[in-house]
Design a protein around this motif. Structure first.
Motif, PDB file in Angstrom:
ATOM      1  N   ILE A   1      29.994  45.615  25.489  1.00  0.00           N
ATOM      2  CA  ILE A   1      29.264  45.466  26.636  1.00  0.00           C
ATOM      3  C   ILE A   1      27.748  46.055  26.792  1.00  0.00           C
ATOM      4  O   ILE A   1      26.859  45.773  27.545  1.00  0.00           O
ATOM      5  N   ASN A   2      27.283  46.876  25.561  1.00  0.00           N
ATOM      6  CA  ASN A   2      26.143  47.496  25.440  1.00  0.00           C
ATOM      7  C   ASN A   2      25.089  46.509  24.750  1.00  0.00           C
ATOM      8  O   ASN A   2      23.935  46.637  24.759  1.00  0.00           O
ATOM      9  N   THR A   3      25.818  45.208  24.245  1.00  0.00           N
ATOM     10  CA  THR A   3      24.734  44.360  23.695  1.00  0.00           C
ATOM     11  C   THR A   3      24.683  43.305  24.691  1.00  0.00           C
ATOM     12  O   THR A   3      25.689  42.613  25.204  1.00  0.00           O
ATOM     13  N   PHE A   4      23.263  42.777  25.030  1.00  0.00           N
ATOM     14  CA  PHE A   4      23.148  41.636  25.636  1.00  0.00           C
ATOM     15  C   PHE A   4      23.901  40.235  25.209  1.00  0.00           C
ATOM     16  O   PHE A   4      23.763  39.880  24.042  1.00  0.00           O
ATOM     17  N   ALA A   5      24.601  39.857  26.027  1.00  0.00           N
ATOM     18  CA  ALA A   5      25.459  38.650  25.724  1.00  0.00           C
ATOM     19  C   ALA A   5      24.624  37.242  25.605  1.00  0.00           C
ATOM     20  O   ALA A   5      24.754  36.445  26.864  1.00  0.00           O
ATOM     21  N   ASN A   6      23.743  37.222  24.758  1.00  0.00           N
ATOM     22  CA  ASN A   6      22.885  35.902  24.863  1.00  0.00           C
ATOM     23  C   ASN A   6      23.575  34.701  24.886  1.00  0.00           C
ATOM     24  O   ASN A   6      23.181  33.767  25.622  1.00  0.00           O
TER      25      ASN A   6
END
Length: 214
Positions: free
Chosen positions: A107-112
């Motif tokens: 969830i801490n990584t932007f879901a491009n």
């Protein structure tokens, strides 16, 4: 002004909220969900400033809620037998991709990729909505729907292209205003949405219209 990239879209979202409240009587039921979407947008922008270390978490959660609300908001504007199949497909496809992205990358990584799929689903949904209102027997809402559809299609097509090109733009030779394109697209989106609310009033469609579009 350090946070202008948030302040400007927030102000435009407030304009859309005010326009929605003023013209709520004439808005189809599902379209009023855009009031919630604009409020969530403001909340996410302000929260991201207050919690810069959790920006990706905030935007990922907002992305999920935002996309679902935008797709559901067109329900009252669709009067076709296949509308539920298309809408369910878009909702299911985006939700699965979002869940997969969060599960794999966190969830801490932007879901491009989920962002791109969500934009594609919203674009397809509103292209279909505009098509129905342009070709149907009752074209009473064709103009306000055209404005609303243009606002969302412009934003999602523009941001999709921008994020695809972003890696190649991240260098010292790229003008700063190019990197701010998402700010301007977001701001224009809410101003056009506000304009569409006034057009709904002009073409007078009472909010008693049922969610099944009949």
């Amino acid at each position: 002004m350090q946070h202008y990239y948030v302040i400007i879209p927030v102000c435009c979202a407030i304009v859309a909220i005010i326009a929605c409240l003023i013209n709520r009587r004439w808005l189809p039921v599902s379209v009023q969900m855009l009031l919630i979407e604009a409020a969530l947008s403001i909340a996410s922008d302000i929260t991201s400033i207050m919690n810069p270390n959790h920006t990706n978490i905030i935007f990922n959660i907002f992305m999920l809620l935002d996309t679902l609300l935008l797709i559901l908001a067109s329900t009252s504007l669709q009067g076709s037998n296949i509308k539920y199949k298309l809408k369910k497909f878009c909702l299911l496809a985006f939700s699965c991709v979002w869940l997969a992205s969060v599960a794999v990358f966190g969830i801490n990584t932007f879901a491009n990729f989920a962002f791109a799929v969500g934009g594609l689903c919203v674009t397809l949904d509103y292209l279909y909505t505009v098509f129905l209102n342009e070709t149907g027997d009752d074209r009473k809402l064709a103009i306000p729907v055209r404005m609303l559809g243009f606002a969302l299609i412009l934003y999602h097509c523009g941001t999709f292209t921008f994020f695809i090109a972003l890696p190649s733009l991240m260098n010292d030779s790229t003008p700063e205003y190019i990197l701010d394109i998402n700010t301007w697209l977001d701001s224009i989106k809410y101003l056009l949405i506000a304009a569409s609310f006034y057009l709904f009033k002009r073409y007078h469609q009472p909010s008693q219209i049922r969610l099944d579009g009949k």
